[in-house]
Design an enzyme around this catalytic site. Structure first.
Site, mmCIF file in Angstrom:
data_model
loop_
_atom_site.group_PDB
_atom_site.id
_atom_site.type_symbol
_atom_site.label_atom_id
_atom_site.label_comp_id
_atom_site.label_asym_id
_atom_site.label_seq_id
_atom_site.Cartn_x
_atom_site.Cartn_y
_atom_site.Cartn_z
ATOM 1 N N ASP A 156 7.715 8.976 37.285
ATOM 2 C CA ASP A 156 8.788 7.991 37.121
ATOM 3 C C ASP A 156 9.781 8.050 38.283
ATOM 4 O O ASP A 156 11.003 8.127 38.073
ATOM 5 C CB ASP A 156 9.544 8.218 35.793
ATOM 6 C CG ASP A 156 8.612 8.308 34.595
ATOM 7 O OD1 ASP A 156 7.542 7.683 34.643
ATOM 8 O OD2 ASP A 156 8.944 9.012 33.623
ATOM 9 N N GLU B 46 7.913 -1.774 30.575
ATOM 10 C CA GLU B 46 8.902 -0.693 30.683
ATOM 11 C C GLU B 46 9.258 -0.490 32.149
ATOM 12 O O GLU B 46 8.835 -1.249 33.018
ATOM 13 C CB GLU B 46 8.324 0.607 30.089
ATOM 14 C CG GLU B 46 7.032 1.047 30.745
ATOM 15 C CD GLU B 46 6.350 2.204 30.030
ATOM 16 O OE1 GLU B 46 6.804 2.609 28.946
ATOM 17 O OE2 GLU B 46 5.347 2.703 30.559
HETATM 18 C C1 6LW Z 1 8.600 6.505 30.778
HETATM 19 C C2 6LW Z 1 7.892 5.243 30.933
HETATM 20 C C3 6LW Z 1 6.654 5.753 31.472
HETATM 21 O O1 6LW Z 1 9.761 6.452 30.036
HETATM 22 O O2 6LW Z 1 6.361 6.899 30.847
HETATM 23 O O3 6LW Z 1 5.027 5.626 33.032
HETATM 24 C C4 6LW Z 1 7.490 7.273 30.121
HETATM 25 N N1 6LW Z 1 6.051 5.213 32.447
HETATM 26 O O4 6LW Z 1 8.458 4.334 31.775
HETATM 27 C C5 6LW Z 1 7.658 8.730 30.199
HETATM 28 O O5 6LW Z 1 7.624 9.131 31.540
#
Ligand code: 6LW
Length: 500
Positions: free
Chosen positions: A19, A175
């Site tokens: 991240d 996300e």
């Molecule tokens: C994070 C989300 C993700 O909050 O995995 O790969 C989660 N993306 O954006 C945990 O790292």
């Protein structure tokens, strides 16, 4: 299964560093990653060339900044920070999924100290982002994808959250939003498809920071899904301009190895790729690393020393511990030049355990330590979580290797010992050639170094059981030192990386 590793498969920050969020301040770049259940939290890196990164601290390095309950589950804790440089200050926003929710910190020097947390009780959702418009309004965007205006100094929300965009119809988990003003547009960069093999990065644009957003016709702009690229799960990205004004993307990816299915053992790592703009949309190029460098001079730091002698005042920023590190249980001050660990739990199966480790950053590496078990027992471990770890442990009467895999725990090798100081080692070796479709990703071997300097291998274990595909969650392997009874002292710790 992915194709053989090649020069294009090298992360810029190897090991469990997912991240990534990056910002530029003059000639300097700073980058942060998620740290989950580990303390201190949120590693902060510095670079001058986007390729070589040095950890300069951890943003949350005081217990009052990072409160993790003693039973906080592994892969809980701190998720997906955003780092921005605005108005002469560094701003960091992050979610503590174990209770505190979204938190905002500021610093004038990213190496620290970082402020106490500002809480954001009105911002609901993980992966918070910060962006300021030309009127000084601060927009906070979270997974989902929704957005609300905030006062970043107080944490107060201004108005109601609004749904912005959800990525491709039907794609799961939109996300990791980041919002930027680039040229005539506001761009909303997101991840979608889940952080596993279907992960990808998509983008939309609008004339104003709150939309309406128009998706890029070429979405996803980055994904390795369905390819045999040696780096998989690519997603969760951030954009930054290089020293020459060109655009670059940092993002997470994994390096699975082995037969079918394949397994990744180092967690999600940080990669870099160039971005060009066509019709005001970004086009992402092949992975960039020191072996396939960007078009400016590289500025590598001095080689990291192999040995940590525990001679300095405290521990280097790369050392992490699950949930909390208590000074009285983990100190370099008690016996000068030694790390002294005092046992809390009885083993690495316990959530409350005295363990201090560093991320395994190379598929092929060795770690060694000189341990004195005169007043207790402890050892050298490879940890994924409480349910998945291998360790070599010294007691007053023996050296043994223990494997914990899911609900099973077993002593897999042992030999008597006189109970004096002993050098213990662990080495990981990635599979080179698949001869059986069930071949694992690597092996994890445990050693004792004999008085004449030779090493004796006690056992060699299949590494798949310390992979994310087996253990689950969001982290990767951490190699470190622990105490399981009494007080154990460590004179030094060596981490020897081998070429990946
Ligand atoms: C994070 C989300 C993700 O909050 O995995 O790969 C989660 N993306 O954006 C945990 O790292």
């Amino acid at each position: 299964m992915p194709s053989a590793p090649d020069s294009a498969s090298i992360p810029v920050i190897p090991g469990f560093h997912p991240d990534p969020s990056v910002c530029r301040a003059g000639e300097d770049y700073y980058l942060v990653c998620s740290s989950f259940e580990y303390y201190p939290g949120i590693p902060v890196f510095h670079s001058r060339d986007l390729v070589h990164w040095t950890q300069i601290g951890n943003a949350l390095d005081r217990p009052d900044q990072l409160r993790l309950p003693p039973d906080a589950h592994s892969s809980g804790g701190l998720y997906a920070p955003t780092l921005r440089y605005h108005d002469g200050r560094f701003w960091l926003i992050v979610t503590n999924v174990n209770g505190d929710g979204n938190l905002l910190f500021t610093a004038t020097d990213p190496a620290g100290p970082w402020s106490d947390p500002v809480r954001l009780p009105g911002v609901h959702g993980i992966d918070p982002d910060l962006a300021w418009d030309e009127h000084g309004t601060c927009w906070c965007t979270v997974a989902g994808i929704s957005q609300v205006r905030i006062d970043p100094r107080t944490g107060e929300t201004l108005g109601e959250p609004r749904r912005l965009w959800s990525g491709a119809p039907g794609a799961k988990t939109p996300e990791a939003p980041h919002l930027y003003r680039i040229g005539a547009y506001w761009y909303l960069l997101i991840a979608e498809g889940g952080t596993e093999r279907c992960h990808g990065v998509s983008i939309a644009r609008a004339r104003t920071p709150d939309g309406p957003f128009e998706p890029c016709p070429a979405n996803p702009v980055l994904t390795h899904r369905g390819t045999d690229h040696p780096v998989q799960n690519t997603g969760h990205a951030d954009l930054v301009q290089g020293p020459d004004g060109s655009w670059w993307m940092v993002f997470l990816g994994v390096r699975p190895r082995g037969g079918s299915p394949d397994w990744h053992v180092l967690g999600r790592e940080t990669f870099l790729a160039p971005v060009t703009w066509v019709d005001d949309w970004p086009v992402v190029g092949e992975l960039t690393s020191a072996r396939t460098p960007p078009p400016w001079p590289l500025r590598p730091p001095a080689e990291a020393p192999v040995r940590d002698d525990f001679d300095g005042g405290g521990l280097a920023p790369g050392w992490i511990s699950p949930r909390i590190r208590r000074e009285e249980d983990c100190t370099t001050g008690e016996r000068a030049g030694w790390l002294t660990l005092r046992a809390r739990g009885q083993s690495l199966d316990d959530t409350d355990v005295t363990f201090v480790g560093r991320r395994q950053q190379h598929l092929s590496c060795r770690a060694w330590t000189l341990l004195d078990p005169a007043e207790g027992s402890g050892g050298l471990a490879v940890r994924l979580d409480e349910r998945h770890h291998y360790e070599i442990e010294a007691t007053a009467s023996e050296v043994r290797v223990v494997a914990r895999i899911g609900p099973l725990r077993s002593v897999v090798a042992s030999r008597p010992s006189a109970g004096g100081p002993v050098v213990l080692g662990v080495g990981t070796t990635p599979v080179q050639e698949i001869t059986d479709p069930r071949d694992g990703p690597d092996t994890v071997a445990f050693y004792v170094r004999e008085a004449d300097g030779t090493r004796t291998e006690l056992v060699r274990l299949d590494g798949r059981y310390l992979s994310t595909e087996v253990a689950g969650g969001f982290t990767g392997r951490v190699i470190g030192l622990y105490a399981s009874a009494g007080t154990v002292r460590f004179d030094w710790f060596d981490y020897e990386p081998y070429e990946d």
